[in-house]
Scaffold this motif. Structure first.
Motif, PDB file in Angstrom:
ATOM      1  N   THR A 289      49.178  45.759  40.784  1.00 22.46           N
ATOM      2  CA  THR A 289      50.398  44.978  40.670  1.00 22.46           C
ATOM      3  C   THR A 289      50.159  43.614  41.298  1.00 22.46           C
ATOM      4  OG1 THR A 289      51.278  45.765  42.768  1.00 22.46           O
ATOM      5  CG2 THR A 289      51.823  47.042  40.817  1.00 22.46           C
ATOM      6  N   ALA A 290      50.751  42.596  40.686  1.00 27.01           N
ATOM      7  CA  ALA A 290      50.556  41.225  41.158  1.00 27.01           C
ATOM      8  C   ALA A 290      51.906  40.554  41.297  1.00 27.01           C
ATOM      9  CB  ALA A 290      49.672  40.444  40.183  1.00 27.01           C
ATOM     10  N   GLU A 291      51.958  39.568  42.150  1.00 28.85           N
ATOM     11  CA  GLU A 291      53.163  38.762  42.331  1.00 28.85           C
ATOM     12  C   GLU A 291      52.894  37.356  41.812  1.00 28.85           C
ATOM     13  OE1 GLU A 291      54.346  38.856  46.377  1.00 28.85           O
ATOM     14  OE2 GLU A 291      55.118  40.892  46.298  1.00 28.85           O
ATOM     15  N   PRO A 292      53.906  36.757  41.180  1.00 25.26           N
ATOM     16  CA  PRO A 292      55.321  37.162  41.121  1.00 25.26           C
ATOM     17  C   PRO A 292      55.617  38.237  40.079  1.00 25.26           C
ATOM     18  CG  PRO A 292      55.024  35.111  39.971  1.00 25.26           C
ATOM     19  CD  PRO A 292      53.713  35.411  40.597  1.00 25.26           C
ATOM     20  N   ALA A 293      54.719  38.482  39.126  1.00 31.92           N
ATOM     21  CA  ALA A 293      54.970  39.518  38.132  1.00 31.92           C
ATOM     22  C   ALA A 293      53.645  39.917  37.533  1.00 31.92           C
ATOM     23  CB  ALA A 293      55.921  39.021  37.033  1.00 31.92           C
ATOM     24  N   GLY A 294      53.522  41.173  37.165  1.00 31.51           N
ATOM     25  CA  GLY A 294      52.307  41.585  36.490  1.00 31.51           C
ATOM     26  C   GLY A 294      51.896  42.993  36.852  1.00 31.51           C
ATOM     27  N   LEU A 295      51.375  43.695  35.849  1.00 26.38           N
ATOM     28  CA  LEU A 295      50.907  45.059  36.023  1.00 26.38           C
ATOM     29  C   LEU A 295      49.769  45.281  35.035  1.00 26.38           C
ATOM     30  CD1 LEU A 295      51.292  47.814  37.400  1.00 26.38           C
ATOM     31  CD2 LEU A 295      52.940  48.387  35.595  1.00 26.38           C
ATOM     32  N   ALA A 296      48.638  45.816  35.534  1.00 29.78           N
ATOM     33  CA  ALA A 296      47.476  46.011  34.669  1.00 29.78           C
ATOM     34  C   ALA A 296      46.708  47.221  35.153  1.00 29.78           C
ATOM     35  CB  ALA A 296      46.586  44.773  34.660  1.00 29.78           C
ATOM     36  N   ALA A 297      45.830  47.725  34.272  1.00 27.37           N
ATOM     37  CA  ALA A 297      44.977  48.865  34.602  1.00 27.37           C
ATOM     38  C   ALA A 297      43.526  48.471  34.380  1.00 27.37           C
ATOM     39  CB  ALA A 297      45.341  50.069  33.737  1.00 27.37           C
ATOM     40  N   ILE A 298      42.653  48.947  35.246  1.00 25.51           N
ATOM     41  CA  ILE A 298      41.212  48.731  35.105  1.00 25.51           C
ATOM     42  C   ILE A 298      40.606  50.059  34.667  1.00 25.51           C
ATOM     43  CG2 ILE A 298      39.077  48.083  36.264  1.00 25.51           C
ATOM     44  CD1 ILE A 298      40.737  46.450  38.220  1.00 25.51           C
ATOM     45  N   GLU A 299      39.985  50.051  33.486  1.00 25.03           N
ATOM     46  CA  GLU A 299      39.411  51.270  32.917  1.00 25.03           C
ATOM     47  C   GLU A 299      38.001  50.968  32.421  1.00 25.03           C
ATOM     48  OE1 GLU A 299      40.306  54.534  29.369  1.00 25.03           O
ATOM     49  OE2 GLU A 299      41.448  52.669  29.500  1.00 25.03           O
ATOM     50  N   ARG A 300      37.039  51.700  32.989  1.00 28.03           N
ATOM     51  CA  ARG A 300      35.636  51.549  32.587  1.00 28.03           C
ATOM     52  C   ARG A 300      35.209  50.083  32.624  1.00 28.03           C
ATOM     53  NH1 ARG A 300      33.890  55.283  27.638  1.00 28.03           N
ATOM     54  NH2 ARG A 300      31.943  54.339  28.360  1.00 28.03           N
ATOM     55  N   ASP A 301      35.512  49.487  33.736  1.00 29.70           N
ATOM     56  CA  ASP A 301      35.078  48.121  34.019  1.00 29.70           C
ATOM     57  C   ASP A 301      35.747  47.075  33.140  1.00 29.70           C
ATOM     58  OD1 ASP A 301      33.332  49.145  35.954  1.00 29.70           O
ATOM     59  OD2 ASP A 301      31.814  49.498  34.428  1.00 29.70           O
ATOM     60  N   ARG A 302      36.870  47.443  32.566  1.00 26.34           N
ATOM     61  CA  ARG A 302      37.625  46.463  31.771  1.00 26.34           C
ATOM     62  C   ARG A 302      39.068  46.460  32.239  1.00 26.34           C
ATOM     63  NH1 ARG A 302      35.794  47.484  25.485  1.00 26.34           N
ATOM     64  NH2 ARG A 302      33.552  47.234  25.785  1.00 26.34           N
TER      65      ARG A 302
END
Length: 986
Positions: free
Chosen positions: A354-367
């Motif tokens: 999770t990042a501020e001010p906004a953002g959500l991501a997933a790291i899968e197999r180095d990507r």
């Protein structure tokens, strides 16, 4: 099967580039590199990294470069190869000047440096007739120290003989212009690639080895599993036994091999014209600009002693590349805009950010991948993300609590929890660790303002446990039924549904905790706001006892915001200045920063995934740390004295420096020294230095970046300079460099001059003593002669006068008798005075004992004839025998006594007289008393008292004459008593 493997590798190659951004540090001409194009790399036994370029040679010690060109003795600027021989001497191969040896031997600082003679390199030509033979592409030395040169005219063999090196062709070849690789097993086998031919050297046997494929050779290496590996421009072959086999590595369309190397761990690294390849027998990975490389055209590579790869590029200089250990992801790799503030390792193997001010991501197999279902609904500030043991996801936004099924996070399945779940209007604080799970599967949530909620086991129904004293920002379960919480100012715990602030925290440096962690052994670790790290071995109701494990002075920062534990049980401590890794078993501490691959210096959060890998959310990205895969811990830095200047005169010192210099001796005017040193340690920059000068100080100086020390106006004496390096992690050189030296004293302070002077002075003293002794003996002989003459001549003459007067009285008329009596009296008086003079002059009477005996004799002679009661007191003879007096002092003392006694006899009309002589504190004290008529007894016209006072003054003493208590007179004399040894006349 081979076609299938090739197809799979081709598909792998066609996939998007491996997107991890790895730490790469670039060195170019601005850092001191001779040229941005690097032809070859070599790390010598001392740890120096040597860089061959088209415009000279570079030497890197881990901090700075030293460059060499033709002015330093290189026979040609274009350098192709670097190697050490069996004796440890460094050689370079040039493209037109043959080879050259670095001069180290004989330069120990004992002689001045000659700029014309003491060049860094000594050139050696391979051939005087075949110019192409002096274009040396590769160079090796066998166990006999025979040189083998792969040149543009073929392979040459060289031996050192009387008068220089002699080379002979070992395998001639038509003149060419090609890269030529070489490899040796360090014992009896050496391999060269000369254009498309593979050549093996065993002893003096040179043999061409048949190799499949076509094209020139660009790389030779070896691995325990694959045996000898040879690379043509587009194909790689290996020979594990006796037959060659092609490696299943397919190159891209623009790729051409330029160098190969097997690194620690068995990974085959391939430098190509289009990126760096890594093959571990399973995957083929490509590293390029997207991964941090400044240039994808790689010409040379080695694995350094620091565990990193050092790459020589075609146009961007030297690159230190760390492909293992810490890998990082940034916005360039797809992370959301803003600063990563939280990282969670999911049960599905993905890592969510999770990042501020906004953002959500997933790291899968180095990507980096987007999270499904992300929408403007969730574009508000995302506070915290949590996954429970059942795989459910809990998402706390600025105004709500959300839940989604797992194990993968899909925001399309998220639902909001509200009043029906006991969470009406719940808002979590802007702080980490506000959601946690206990060992019973209950979910705990800290909400604003100062509220604590708990769910039922495994359910979604929440109850409010109660209000907190103040806002709690950390939650952690100890696995024994207690949920611990840390606020801005306090530490508390909930047992059952009862919350209490814990005051029984013995040994905790402060109560302002910022991170709580329970490790696998049940130990309770607390990261503090200002005081570093504390630990309690267990928790319980009877109170906790903490030890202050890491103080702020040991940490990069005393404030610890988060704690994670890797698969090896090591703790990672996130701070505002980087990441500290602490091993509780070995108690070692390692600082990890940008140069180690950490994405940013500000650490917001850290966590551990199922494999025991650590993930760190920093201000600039997410970093992934693989335990055991981190860069090799470099050995302690080695330090060498590289330059010595004495009184402005530079001394000849080995080019690579010396750890121990022989004892040096400098003249008295050469007491100004400048000593330069350098530490060699790849991956340890920047270094700091300390020194200690035995003979002047026993203390080490404070660590400093200065690589030199100056000493001015050293006193004569023996000294030993010790210098050592201090690495950024605190590691100190295992062995200090030493320079023993002596500053000689001036000629007049040399031992032999002092000895001669002492002998001369002694001789003069002896001579003077003998002269004085001869003079004293002569004087004493004269005194003895005078005393004898006075006694024999004058004394006997006076006696005769007295006798003749008595005879003359018989026949003399009556009128003449009184005159004759008077003359006889005068003669007797003169004889008595002459007797005193003879006694005083006689050197045999120099002792105080002789004086006392004379005084006693004179006293009784003058007083006992009148019938007085005479008492004479003096120290015993034993106390007087060793004290000698000069003749004049004896005479003054004797005459003072006789004058006082004579006054008693003539004028006192006394019945009793007492003479007392004593020795007190270096003085003689004489007291003469009588019970007579007192001071008025002496005629006014007499001069006896004045004579006594004058003699007392001559002695340097004091004389007092006064009335005796009870009647009579008292004479009191105190005079210093200079002593000397009595002489024996022989």
């Amino acid at each position: 099967m081979r076609r299938v493997a090739t197809l799979l590798l081709s598909l792998l190659w066609a996939a998007p580039a491996f997107a991890q951004r790895l730490p790469a540090h670039v060195y170019d001409v601005s850092d001191g590199l001779p040229h941005v194009r690097v032809n070859a790399l070599y790390e010598d036994r001392r740890g120096y990294l040597w860089v061959a370029t088209p415009e000279g040679l570079g030497r890197f010690d881990g901090t700075q470069f030293r460059t060499y060109d033709t002015g330093d003795g290189l026979p040609h600027l274009l350098v192709n190869d670097i190697v050490e021989d069996r004796q440890g001497q460094l050689w370079v191969a040039t493209n037109g000047g043959g080879i050259a040896r670095l001069q180290d031997a004989g330069r120990t600082g004992m002689r001045p440096r000659d700029p014309r003679q003491d060049l860094a390199f000594v050139p050696v030509r391979v051939s005087a007739d075949v110019e192409a033979a002096n274009r040396v592409n590769a160079l090796l030395f066998d166990v006999r120290n025979v040189a083998w040169c792969a040149t543009d005219a073929g392979l040459y063999r060289g031996e050192e003989a009387v008068g220089g090196w002699r080379f002979t062709p070992a395998l001639p070849h038509p003149e060419t212009n090609a890269l030529m690789p070489a490899w040796t097993n360090g014992r009896d086998e050496h391999w060269f690639g000369i254009e498309d031919r593979l050549v093996r050297v065993r002893g003096d046997e040179v043999r061409e080895i048949e190799l499949p494929g076509t094209g020139n050779l660009f790389g030779i290496t070896w691995s325990p599993r694959d045996g000898l590996i040879v690379a043509r421009e587009r194909e790689l072959y290996h020979r594990p036994h006796d037959d060659w086999a092609k490696l299943p590595i397919a190159l891209g369309g623009q790729q051409r091999v330029r160098a190969i190397r097997v690194a620690l761990g068995g990974v085959l690294w391939i430098a190509t014209t289009d990126g760096l390849l890594a093959w571990d027998r399973i995957d083929l990975r490509r590293y390029g600009v997207a991964n941090g490389l400044p240039d994808e055209n790689i010409r040379a590579l080695i694995e350094g002693s620091d565990g990193a790869l050092w790459l020589g590029s075609w146009a961007r200089g030297l690159v230190r590349f760390a492909p293992s250990g810490i890998n990082s992801f940034t916005r360039a790799d797809g992370l959301p805009d803003g600063m990563p503030v939280h990282v969670v390792a999911g049960l599905d193997g993905r890592v969510y950010v999770t990042a501020e001010p906004a953002g959500l991501a997933a790291i899968e197999r180095d990507r980096v991948r987007p999270v499904p279902g992300d929408s403007p609904t969730f574009s508000v500030v995302r506070r915290r993300l949590f996954q429970d043991s059942r795989g459910r996801w809990w998402l706390a936004t600025s105004d709500s609590i959300w839940m989604a099924p797992g194990p993968s996070l899909d925001l399309r399945q998220v639902r909001q929890l509200g009043a029906a779940h006991g969470l009406a209007g719940v808002s979590v604080p802007d702080a980490p660790g506000v959601i946690a799970e206990d060992e019973q599967g209950r979910i705990w949530i800290v909400a604003e303002p100062n509220l604590l909620y708990r769910s039922d086991p495994g359910g979604t129904q929440f109850i409010r446990v109660g209000a907190l004293p103040n806002l709690y920002v950390r939650l952690a379960s100890d696995g024994r039924g207690t949920m611990w919480m840390a606020s801005l100012e306090q530490i508390g715990a909930v047992r059952g549904d009862t919350f209490e602030v814990r005051e029984d925290l013995t040994g905790l440096p402060e109560r302002r905790a910022r991170a709580l962690h329970f490790d696998r052994q049940g130990r309770f670790w607390v990261g503090l706001r200002f005081e570093g790290l504390a630990m309690s071995p267990a928790t319980g109701s009877d109170g906790l006892t903490f030890s202050h494990v890491l103080t702020p002075s040991r940490l990069v920062s005393g404030t610890i915001w988060c704690i994670a534990e890797d698969a090896r049980g090591r703790l990672y401590l996130g701070t505002g200045r980087g990441l500290d890794r602490y091993d509780p078993e070995s108690e070692t501490l390692t600082h990890l920063a940008a140069q180690h691959g950490l994405a940013g210096s500000l650490v917001n959060a850290c966590t551990t995934d199922r494999r025991g890998h650590v993930w760190v959310a920093t201000s600039a990205g997410i970093s992934h740390i693989v335990p055991g895969g981190e860069a090799v811990r470099p050995p302690p830095p080695r330090i060498y004295v590289t330059a010595l200047t004495v009184a402005g005169e530079e001394r000849a010192v080995a080019e690579r420096g010396l750890e121990d210099l022989p004892p040096l001796s400098f003249g008295p005017a050469m007491n100004n020294l400048r000593v330069e040193f350098t530490a060699v340690g790849l991956g340890r920059a920047p270094m700091r230095y300390q020194y200690r000068l035995d003979g002047a100080s026993e203390e080490w100086s404070a660590p400093s970046a200065d690589r030199a020390v100056n000493f001015a106006r050293l006193r004569a004496g023996r000294y030993t300079l010790h210098a050592r390096a201090v690495a950024p992690d605190g590691t100190v050189s295992a062995t200090a460099a030493m320079l023993p030296f002596e500053v000689q004293p001036p000629i007049w302070q040399r031992w032999w001059v002092l000895l001669l002077a002492a002998a001369g002075v002694t001789a003069l003293i002896v001579l003077a003593h003998r002269v004085r002794l001869r003079q004293a003996l002569a004087m004493e002989r004269i005194r003895s002669q005078i005393a004898t003459d006075l006694h024999d001549e004058v004394g006997s003459g006076l006696s005769q006068i007295a006798v003749l007067n008595e005879v003359a009285k018989r026949d003399a008329p009556p009128a003449a008798v009184p005159l004759l009596d008077q003359a006889a009296g005068i003669a007797r008086t003169l004889r008595e005075s002459m007797s005193d003079i003879v006694w005083a002059v006689d050197p045999r009477k120099d002792r105080l004992l002789d004086l006392v005996q004379r005084m006693r004799q004179a006293t009784f002679n003058l007083l006992e004839v009148d019938g007085l009661d005479v008492r004479f007191h003096a120290p015993p003879d034993q106390a007087l025998g060793g004290i000698a007096l000069l003749a004049d002092r004896r005479r003054h003392l004797l005459l003072i006594l006789k004058e006082a006694v004579t006054n008693i006899a003539r004028h006192a009309d006394a019945t009793r007289a007492c003479i007392d002589l004593q020795l007190r504190d270096g003085h003689v004290e004489l007291i003469v008393e009588d019970d007579g008529r007192g001071l008025g007894a002496e005629p006014a016209s007499g001069c006896g008292l004045r004579n006594m006072a004058a003699r007392a003054a001559a002695l340097g003493g004091t004389l007092s004459v006064g009335a005796r208590p009870g009647g009579g007179t008292r004479v009191h004399l105190i005079a210093p008593l200079p002593r000397r040894r009595p002489r024996t006349i022989g």
